[in-house]
Write a protein that holds these residues in place. Structure first.
Motif: not given
Length: 275
Positions: A7-34
């Motif tokens: 379930f956590k992997a699903i949440i991180l996948g959603v965050i990656e899918g959204v933030t990778e393309w919007l200019p708001i930092s995917s890696t940054g968001h995943m580090i923070l969410v984790d």
């Protein structure tokens, strides 16, 4: 317990899918969410996961833009599509700075900058820059309105901006490259499209590097977590890319700048007063 990690992997996948393309930092968001989710895997696996999950997002670009990125044609003549082939040369040139730095200093960069403070500061700094650049460009007509008009010099400049994102998590690879493109007179649509294409070799290269360092040896559960994250990132990315392309036809990037500033400020407050 294993279902919770999936379930956590699903949440991180959603965050990656959204933030990778919007200019708001995917890696940054995943580090923070984790920091809050705490994916229950080894540190070595998580470091690899946060990068390799991006392959799912990249496949969305390949699927959506296949006709624009595949330079060979069995149905048309000539066999090699010249414009697409030249575009790939420019993409490779733009990738060189980040590739060199990533290969040589990847471990040092992770040790020094993959933390709360760096992500928060990078979010704020580039958020401010987005607002400043959009205000500066207001009323000006872009020089480049078609991706084929991009020069080799422009590709190098965009590559240098991508290098900033490679070093500082929270900057956003798409954010840095789009910002660099806007500064040199490239339209928002072309800036976004070139950023999408630029991500393909960058993410494949970064993922390969992380897989080699990890050892390409997974337990069955680790493999499930990784694949689930990638599949979710792929599906969500299909939507995110279409949304961004439609959004920038009518709007500028300032809303993303304000989002970055607010999120970065919240993170700094959390880090200094709550943690």
């Amino acid at each position: 317990m294993e279902l919770i990690e999936i379930f956590k992997a699903i949440i991180l996948g959603v965050i990656e899918g959204v933030t990778e393309w919007l200019p708001i930092s995917s890696t940054g968001h995943m580090i923070l969410v984790d920091e809050f989710l705490q994916l229950g895997m080894s540190e070595a696996f998580k470091e690899m996961f946060f990068v390799v999950i991006q392959l799912g997002a990249i496949m969305a670009v390949v699927v959506l833009y296949w006709k624009k990125i595949f330079p060979f044609s069995l149905k048309k003549k000539p066999f090699i599509q010249k414009d697409i082939f030249i575009m790939w040369i420019k993409i490779v040139i733009a990738c060189i700075p980040a590739a060199v730095v990533g290969i040589i200093w990847d471990d040092k960069i992770n040790a020094l900058f993959y933390n709360f403070q760096t992500v928060a500061i990078a979010l704020i700094v580039f958020g401010v820059l987005f607002i400043v650049v959009e205000n500066y460009n207001k009323g000006k007509k872009p020089i480049v309105k078609n991706i084929n008009q991009l020069t080799y010099k422009m590709a190098i400049i965009i590559g240098l901006f991508q290098l900033i994102a490679a070093v500082f998590p929270g900057t956003s690879r798409s954010g840095a490259t789009i910002l660099g493109a806007l500064l040199i007179g490239i339209s928002r649509e072309v800036a976004a499209e070139f950023t999408f294409f630029l991500a393909i070799p960058v993410m494949f290269g970064a993922s390969l590097l992380k897989l080699v360092k990890f050892g390409i040896t997974f337990t069955s559960f680790e493999l499930i977590v990784l694949v689930v994250g990638m599949i979710v990132a792929f599906v969500v990315s299909l939507w995110a890319i279409k949304f961004l392309v439609g959004y920038i036809k009518k709007h500028d990037f300032k809303v993303f700048g304000w989002y970055r500033i607010v999120l970065g400020a919240i993170l700094l407050v959390y880090y200094f007063f709550i943690m």
